[in-house]
Design a protein around this motif. Structure first.
Motif, short mmCIF file in Angstrom:
data_model
loop_
_atom_site.label_atom_id
_atom_site.label_comp_id
_atom_site.label_asym_id
_atom_site.label_seq_id
_atom_site.Cartn_x
_atom_site.Cartn_y
_atom_site.Cartn_z
N ALA A 154 -5.71 4.02 -9.50
CA ALA A 154 -5.62 2.79 -8.73
C ALA A 154 -6.50 1.74 -9.38
O ALA A 154 -7.31 2.04 -10.27
CB ALA A 154 -6.05 3.02 -7.28
N LYS A 176 -0.01 -4.58 -10.74
CA LYS A 176 1.44 -4.74 -10.56
C LYS A 176 2.20 -4.34 -11.82
O LYS A 176 3.26 -3.70 -11.74
CB LYS A 176 1.75 -6.20 -10.20
CG LYS A 176 1.32 -6.59 -8.80
CD LYS A 176 1.63 -8.06 -8.52
CE LYS A 176 1.21 -8.45 -7.10
NZ LYS A 176 1.45 -9.89 -6.83
N HIS A 179 2.20 -0.64 -11.75
CA HIS A 179 2.61 -0.05 -10.47
C HIS A 179 1.50 0.82 -9.87
O HIS A 179 1.77 1.90 -9.30
CB HIS A 179 3.89 0.77 -10.64
CG HIS A 179 5.00 0.00 -11.30
ND1 HIS A 179 5.69 -1.01 -10.65
CD2 HIS A 179 5.53 0.08 -12.54
CE1 HIS A 179 6.59 -1.52 -11.47
NE2 HIS A 179 6.52 -0.88 -12.61
N PRO A 181 -1.48 1.50 -7.08
CA PRO A 181 -1.98 1.06 -5.77
C PRO A 181 -3.27 0.28 -5.99
O PRO A 181 -3.95 0.44 -7.02
CB PRO A 181 -2.24 2.37 -5.02
CG PRO A 181 -2.36 3.42 -6.06
CD PRO A 181 -1.51 2.96 -7.22
N THR A 183 -7.04 -1.53 -4.35
CA THR A 183 -8.10 -1.48 -3.34
C THR A 183 -8.85 -2.80 -3.35
O THR A 183 -8.70 -3.62 -4.26
CB THR A 183 -9.09 -0.33 -3.61
OG1 THR A 183 -9.84 -0.61 -4.81
CG2 THR A 183 -8.37 1.00 -3.75
N SER A 213 -3.88 7.52 1.82
CA SER A 213 -3.53 6.22 2.42
C SER A 213 -3.57 5.11 1.38
O SER A 213 -2.74 4.19 1.41
CB SER A 213 -4.48 5.92 3.58
OG SER A 213 -4.35 6.88 4.61
N ILE A 214 -4.52 5.18 0.45
CA ILE A 214 -4.55 4.21 -0.65
C ILE A 214 -3.35 4.40 -1.55
O ILE A 214 -2.66 3.45 -1.94
CB ILE A 214 -5.86 4.34 -1.46
CG1 ILE A 214 -7.06 3.89 -0.62
CG2 ILE A 214 -5.77 3.52 -2.75
CD1 ILE A 214 -8.40 4.18 -1.27
N ARG A 215 -3.07 5.66 -1.88
CA ARG A 215 -1.96 5.96 -2.79
C ARG A 215 -0.62 5.50 -2.22
O ARG A 215 0.25 5.02 -2.95
CB ARG A 215 -1.93 7.46 -3.07
CG ARG A 215 -0.90 7.87 -4.12
CD ARG A 215 -0.95 9.36 -4.38
NE ARG A 215 -2.00 9.70 -5.33
CZ ARG A 215 -2.98 10.58 -5.10
NH1 ARG A 215 -3.06 11.19 -3.92
NH2 ARG A 215 -3.87 10.87 -6.03
N SER A 216 -0.46 5.61 -0.91
CA SER A 216 0.80 5.22 -0.27
C SER A 216 0.94 3.72 -0.13
O SER A 216 2.04 3.21 0.16
CB SER A 216 0.93 5.88 1.09
OG SER A 216 -0.01 5.31 2.00
N GLY A 217 -0.16 2.99 -0.29
CA GLY A 217 -0.13 1.54 -0.18
C GLY A 217 -0.02 1.02 1.24
O GLY A 217 0.35 -0.13 1.48
N GLU A 218 -0.36 1.87 2.22
CA GLU A 218 -0.19 1.46 3.61
C GLU A 218 -1.30 0.54 4.12
O GLU A 218 -1.15 -0.06 5.18
CB GLU A 218 -0.11 2.70 4.50
CG GLU A 218 -1.38 3.53 4.55
CD GLU A 218 -1.23 4.78 5.40
OE1 GLU A 218 -1.62 4.73 6.58
OE2 GLU A 218 -0.73 5.78 4.88
#
Length: 225
Positions: A154, A176, A179, A181, A183, A213-218
């Motif tokens: 990330a 971006k 791709h 994630p 923080t 949760s970071i990895r999922s981008g939520e």
């Protein structure tokens, strides 16, 4: 609306030479500021550490972990979640490592000799997670921006300590492009006027939950405020 806020990048006077407040002071500040938790990421021995170099490895690790342990004790007392991390330095390029613990550090006394790629392999073997901290920051101790897209998980896209929207913009563009994630964090040393972090719709229960949760981008990045 996301309601659980977490500081992802924080240093204590127990282990970081540049920190300005203790672990307990940080915990009380973030509790009053409405945060649900913090990640203590003190500078490791290859960074701006205040741990004496001449001590035996295991003793150095015990002292290094005091910032987290003191924060955890105070957090448990007042109701703030505290998670363990560290910030490592490779000639000015810095990474936040999540998902390892004191025992893992004690079992790897050779880690100061690792390359960035070796670090990635070892951390991943332990189920850990690596964030490239402030990748485009310019400072006297940072000779150049060096990127390792194959050795991180990330990118820290917002870092209050950068003091520059341009550094943050470059980091977001880099994330971006690959791709990754992203923080956000204060890079808290104490007495900052602005703070950041990530907000989630659920309370983070442990470090693995935070990583997932970071990895999922939520999460929602908290703009400095």
């Amino acid at each position: 609306m996301n309601q659980y806020r977490y500081e992802t990048h924080l240093h204590t006077t127990q282990a970081s030479a540049c920190a300005r407040v203790s672990a307990a002071e940080h915990v009380n500040f973030y509790k009053k500021a409405g945060y649900s938790g913090i990640v203590v990421t003190d500078h490791f021995f290859n960074g701006n550490s205040c741990i004496p170099k001449e001590l035996p490895w295991e003793q150095r690790i015990d002292l290094f972990c005091k910032g987290y342990e003191d924060a955890k004790k105070e957090g448990d007392r007042i109701g703030l979640s505290v998670f363990f991390g560290l910030e490592v330095n490779f000639r000015g390029t810095e990474f936040l490592i999540y998902g390892v613990d004191k025992a893992w550090l004690k079992n790897h006394p050779d880690m100061l000799s690792w390359t960035v790629d070796e670090q990635y392999r070892h951390v991943h073997a332990a189920g850990g997670f690596i964030i490239h901290a402030h990748p485009f920051r310019v400072r006297p101790y940072i000779k150049e921006a060096r990127l390792f897209p194959e050795a991180v998980d990330a990118v820290e896209a917002i870092n209050v300590g950068n003091g520059s929207d341009e550094f943050d913009r470059q980091a977001m563009d880099y994330a971006k492009q690959h791709h990754f994630p992203v923080t956000a964090g204060t890079d808290a040393h104490g007495k900052e006027s602005l703070h950041s972090g990530i907000a989630f719709q659920h309370k983070i229960k442990d470090m693995q939950d935070l990583i997932d949760s970071i990895r999922s981008g939520e999460g929602e990045l908290i703009l400095p405020q």
